[in-house]
Write a protein that holds these residues in place. Structure first.
Motif, short mmCIF file in Angstrom:
data_model
loop_
_atom_site.label_atom_id
_atom_site.label_comp_id
_atom_site.label_asym_id
_atom_site.label_seq_id
_atom_site.Cartn_x
_atom_site.Cartn_y
_atom_site.Cartn_z
N ALA A 1 0.81 -1.21 0.00
CA ALA A 1 0.00 0.00 0.00
C ALA A 1 0.85 1.27 0.00
N GLN A 2 1.97 1.26 0.69
CA GLN A 2 2.83 2.44 0.79
C GLN A 2 4.09 2.24 -0.04
N HIS A 3 3.94 2.17 -1.35
CA HIS A 3 5.08 1.93 -2.23
C HIS A 3 5.87 3.22 -2.42
N ASN A 4 7.02 3.10 -3.09
CA ASN A 4 7.96 4.23 -3.21
C ASN A 4 7.38 5.42 -3.97
N PHE A 5 6.57 5.17 -4.98
CA PHE A 5 5.98 6.28 -5.74
C PHE A 5 5.03 7.08 -4.86
N ARG A 6 4.26 6.41 -4.02
CA ARG A 6 3.34 7.11 -3.11
C ARG A 6 4.14 7.89 -2.06
N LYS A 7 5.24 7.33 -1.58
CA LYS A 7 6.09 8.06 -0.62
C LYS A 7 6.69 9.31 -1.26
N TYR A 8 7.07 9.21 -2.53
CA TYR A 8 7.61 10.36 -3.25
C TYR A 8 6.54 11.44 -3.41
N LEU A 9 5.34 11.05 -3.77
CA LEU A 9 4.27 12.03 -3.99
C LEU A 9 3.84 12.71 -2.69
N ARG A 10 4.06 12.07 -1.56
CA ARG A 10 3.69 12.65 -0.28
C ARG A 10 4.45 13.94 0.00
N THR A 11 5.68 14.06 -0.54
CA THR A 11 6.50 15.24 -0.28
C THR A 11 6.25 16.35 -1.31
N ARG A 12 5.50 16.07 -2.36
CA ARG A 12 5.25 17.05 -3.42
C ARG A 12 3.98 17.85 -3.14
N GLN A 13 3.92 19.05 -3.68
CA GLN A 13 2.70 19.86 -3.56
C GLN A 13 1.64 19.31 -4.51
N PRO A 14 0.38 19.35 -4.11
CA PRO A 14 -0.68 18.80 -4.97
C PRO A 14 -1.08 19.76 -6.08
N GLN A 15 -0.16 20.04 -6.98
CA GLN A 15 -0.42 20.91 -8.12
C GLN A 15 -0.03 20.19 -9.39
N VAL A 16 -0.78 20.40 -10.44
CA VAL A 16 -0.48 19.75 -11.70
C VAL A 16 0.68 20.46 -12.39
N MET A 17 0.61 21.79 -12.48
CA MET A 17 1.67 22.56 -13.12
C MET A 17 2.08 23.71 -12.20
N PRO A 18 2.97 23.45 -11.24
CA PRO A 18 3.31 24.49 -10.27
C PRO A 18 3.95 25.73 -10.90
N SER A 19 4.80 25.57 -11.91
CA SER A 19 5.44 26.75 -12.51
C SER A 19 4.41 27.62 -13.23
N LEU A 20 3.43 27.01 -13.89
CA LEU A 20 2.37 27.76 -14.55
C LEU A 20 1.48 28.45 -13.52
N ASN A 21 1.20 27.79 -12.40
CA ASN A 21 0.40 28.41 -11.33
C ASN A 21 1.12 29.61 -10.73
N ARG A 22 2.45 29.48 -10.51
CA ARG A 22 3.22 30.61 -9.97
C ARG A 22 3.23 31.78 -10.95
N PHE A 23 3.35 31.48 -12.24
CA PHE A 23 3.40 32.53 -13.25
C PHE A 23 2.12 33.35 -13.25
N PHE A 24 0.98 32.71 -13.16
CA PHE A 24 -0.29 33.44 -13.22
C PHE A 24 -0.72 34.00 -11.87
N SER A 25 -0.16 33.52 -10.77
CA SER A 25 -0.59 34.02 -9.47
C SER A 25 0.29 35.15 -8.94
N GLN A 26 1.50 35.33 -9.47
CA GLN A 26 2.36 36.40 -9.00
C GLN A 26 1.94 37.73 -9.58
N GLU A 27 1.96 38.74 -8.73
CA GLU A 27 1.63 40.09 -9.19
C GLU A 27 2.88 40.78 -9.71
N ASP A 28 2.73 41.52 -10.80
CA ASP A 28 3.86 42.29 -11.33
C ASP A 28 4.03 43.55 -10.50
N ASN A 29 5.26 43.85 -10.11
CA ASN A 29 5.53 45.06 -9.32
C ASN A 29 6.07 46.16 -10.18
#
Length: 87
Positions: free
Chosen positions: A59-87
């Motif tokens: 039940a607790q295989h290596n891929f699941r252990k790896y995903l436990r440390t990741r943020q639950p986002q599909v495309m984190p770089s794209l999310n950061r790009f659209f969520s950051q405000e330009d100064n």
């Protein structure tokens, strides 16, 4: 043979080949590694298997252990790009 094989069918054949490969992989994985699947005769004779450690490992295989440390986002770089405000 040219009448039966058309270029429009190639993407469908590719998708069906991929899905069939995934199904065969999952069925083989479950048959060989699942602690509840009883293939050999000595496990089938036992009414209750005492294999909690094996079940936990399955039940607790290596891929699941790896995903436990990741943020639950599909495309984190794209999310950061659209969520950051330009100064």
């Amino acid at each position: 043979m040219g009448r039966w094989v058309r270029p429009e069918v190639y993407p469908l054949l590719g998708a069906m080949g991929f899905v069939t490969t995934m199904v065969v992989f999952q069925l083989t994985r479950n048959a060989l590694l699942n602690p509840d699947c009883r293939i050999n005769k000595e496990h089938r004779k036992m009414g209750i298997l005492e294999n909690e450690d094996e079940g936990e490992k399955y039940a607790q295989h290596n891929f699941r252990k790896y995903l436990r440390t990741r943020q639950p986002q599909v495309m984190p770089s794209l999310n950061r790009f659209f969520s950051q405000e330009d100064n």
